[in-house]
Design an enzyme around this catalytic site. Structure first.
Site, short mmCIF file in Angstrom:
data_model
loop_
_atom_site.label_atom_id
_atom_site.label_comp_id
_atom_site.label_asym_id
_atom_site.label_seq_id
_atom_site.Cartn_x
_atom_site.Cartn_y
_atom_site.Cartn_z
N GLU A 174 4.63 -6.29 0.04
CA GLU A 174 4.48 -6.97 1.33
C GLU A 174 4.67 -8.48 1.15
OE1 GLU A 174 0.97 -5.55 3.42
OE2 GLU A 174 1.86 -3.56 3.59
N GLU A 322 4.02 2.89 2.16
CA GLU A 322 2.66 2.98 2.72
C GLU A 322 2.77 3.46 4.15
OE1 GLU A 322 0.26 -0.59 2.30
OE2 GLU A 322 1.00 -0.92 0.26
O1 AHR Z 1 -3.27 0.19 2.15
C1 AHR Z 1 -4.05 -0.94 2.35
C2 AHR Z 1 -3.28 -2.25 2.30
O2 AHR Z 1 -2.40 -2.28 3.38
C3 AHR Z 1 -2.39 -2.47 1.11
O3 AHR Z 1 -3.05 -3.07 0.05
C4 AHR Z 1 -1.35 -3.43 1.64
O4 AHR Z 1 -0.13 -3.31 0.97
C5 AHR Z 1 -1.26 -3.07 3.11
O5 AHR Z 1 -1.26 -4.18 3.92
#
Ligand code: AHR
Length: 519
Positions: A174, A322
């Site tokens: 990110e 994610e």
């Molecule tokens: O999954 C939780 C968090 O969400 C992770 O650390 C991050 O990559 C995202 O913003």
């Protein structure tokens, strides 16, 4: 009555098992308590790894495990997590409000042992924010080299003389936010540096025998920001058209189904409107995948080859590193981002896996956020107890789709007629074939109504098995100290008439049926 036609003679694209990937991070109790309890714990463990979680994870064939973050990766120094545990440094973990001591007892070797036990390939995410190029390169050397360098001797001293052969390496996390607040251009420049510094292990050289190829994964956009995600991908790939292209194999998009607008909606207590709103939110990811796959294709086409023509053979996999539901923060939860998982989460988990399976020509890997004790979890732990959430069972029931081939499917079903979510229909379905077994799943998103479903195949198949995951109440969940409320049950045998199979699908449910092809 819902009618679903399924063509079993024309096989579509292969469903990459990596679409069922998992993600574990040093966040809240995601690792400590969730996965790592330590060798001296009274909780049964495999050399410190929580036995019940490991055994259950193995049963769903997780294919990929991403670690150590997430945001945590961007401050993680791998050297802190190797060597004798009592000599590893302790520092403070503030990741996402975690606020706890981090003693580094779960490091590279412990993670690799977890991967080995559950049969998953590791995906390491390097530290691009507070780390250095040298540090990342050394991590790769430490885990993958098989000749006697000092780092390899150190690895052997720490208990593993054989190389781990880690294939997937994420370059940053990110980077548009906590990972550095980069612009796509500045990230692309950093990416060039990190990617170019990665060892090649002689891959592709005819005079060496080692050929562990690294797959390098670049940071894709924030899937939840419609304009920014388009700009990020366009700008990133545009940067790659300039001068020479670094190695790049994957592009990691993140998408969360945010549920933060209604303060009255808590994870386990919500209205019918909130049930449908959250379910509806899960569908946006499909459009994001279409959009991003196209942008990647366009971006790659514009990359010039050395002879002046444009690249047609460069392949960069779209990855959703994610994904999951992110509800209002529960301040009474045992640790930060710890969420209970109700039938609502199971439905969106099933619909999201359906999206990946349907688009398996466009998306090659995906990791749920996260596996244990964080957000859209498959496992929740409290002291010695472990709860398998309804999400876990969706992954388990969907396991036969892994490595299957997609089948064409047509569906005529009821529109739910909701003003706020006009697109929603009652039944969603996906079908795949593997060897001689056809697997069909049915998701009934209606919180109140069962539905008669007719599957119409293009030939006569033999019914083998059926399983249903259903809830009495839409807010039901599996809790500690109680029998599971939501658990897969054998389905009633469907009525079979020639090529047609009639199934009664309960309200708020996910069902999976298998049929054998008759030769
Ligand atoms: O999954 C939780 C968090 O969400 C992770 O650390 C991050 O990559 C995202 O913003």
């Amino acid at each position: 009555m819902t009618k679903i036609t399924i063509a079993t003679t024309k096989y579509g694209e292969r469903i990459n098992p990596n679409l069922h990937g998992q993600f574990v991070e040093f966040l809240g109790s995601g690792i400590y308590d969730g996965i790592w309890v330590g060798e001296d714990s009274t909780i049964p463990n495999y050399q410190g790894l929580r036995k019940d979680v490991v055994d259950a994870l193995k049963a769903i064939k997780p294919s990929i495990l991403r670690w150590p973050g997430g945001c945590f990766a961007d401050t993680y120094h791998w050297r802190d997590g190797v060597g004798p545990r009592n000599q590893r440094p302790t520092y403070f973990n503030e990741n996402f409000g975690t606020q706890q001591l981090e003693n580094n007892h779960f490091g590279t070797h412990e993670f690799m042992f977890l991967c080995e036990l559950v049969g998953a390939k590791p995906w390491f995410n390097i530290n691009m924010l507070s780390g250095t190029v040298q540090e990342s390169r050394e991590w790769v050397e430490y885990v993958n080299r098989d000749t006697e360098t000092s780092l390899v001797k150190e690895r052997a001293k720490n208990g593993h003389s054989e190389p781990f052969n880690v294939e997937y390496w994420g370059i940053g996390n990110e980077s548009w936010a906590g990972g550095g607040n980069y612009t796509a251009e500045s990230y692309a420049n950093e990416y060039r540096k990190y990617a170019s510094a990665m060892p090649s292990f002689g891959h592709g050289l005819p005079w060496t025998e080692t050929s562990q190829e690294l797959k390098l994964i670049a940071v894709g956009p924030d899937g939840n920001k419609p304009k920014e995600r388009v700009d990020w991908t366009k700008d990133f790939f545009k940067e790659l058209t300039k001068y020479r292209k670094p190695k790049i194999d994957g592009y990691d998009l993140h998408f969360y189904n945010w549920n933060l607008t209604d303060e009255t909606d808590t994870v386990t207590n919500f209205s019918l409107d909130a049930w449908y709103r959250v379910i509806n939110g899960a569908f946006e990811l499909e459009e994001v995948i279409w959009e991003q796959a196209q942008l990647i294709e366009d971006g790659l086409k514009a990359i010039p080859q050395e002879d002046g023509t444009f690249a047609t053979d460069i392949k960069v996999d779209l990855i959703v590193g994610e994904w999951g539901n992110w509800h209002n923060i529960d301040l009474t939860a045992p640790s930060i981002l710890w969420q209970q998982c109700t039938m609502r989460d199971a439905i969106t988990t099933a619909l999201t896996l359906d999206i990946f399976h349907r688009n398996c020509d466009k998306v090659q890997m995906a990791c749920v956020a996260q596996s244990v004790n964080v957000l859209n979890s498959l496992f929740l732990t409290k002291d010695s107890e472990t709860v398998l959430t309804p999400n876990y069972y969706v992954f388990k029931m969907y396991q036969p789709h892994q490595d299957g081939q997609k089948l064409d499917l047509g569906i005529i079903t009821k529109k739910l007629g909701r003003k706020t979510e006009p697109g929603l229909q009652q039944i969603y379905s996906f079908a795949s074939v593997k060897e001689n077994l056809v697997t069909v799943n049915l998701v009934n998103i209606s919180a109140n109504d069962a539905e008669e479903v007719e599957l119409i195949f293009d030939q006569k198949l033999l019914f083998k098995t059926g399983e249903v995951l259903a809830a009495e109440e839409m807010t039901d969940f599996n809790d500690f100290g109680q029998a599971e409320k939501i658990t897969p049950e054998p389905a009633e045998d469907p009525k079979v008439k020639g090529n047609m199979v009639a199934i009664n699908v309960p309200k708020a449910s996910v069902s999976v049926y298998q049929f054998e092809l008759v030769k």
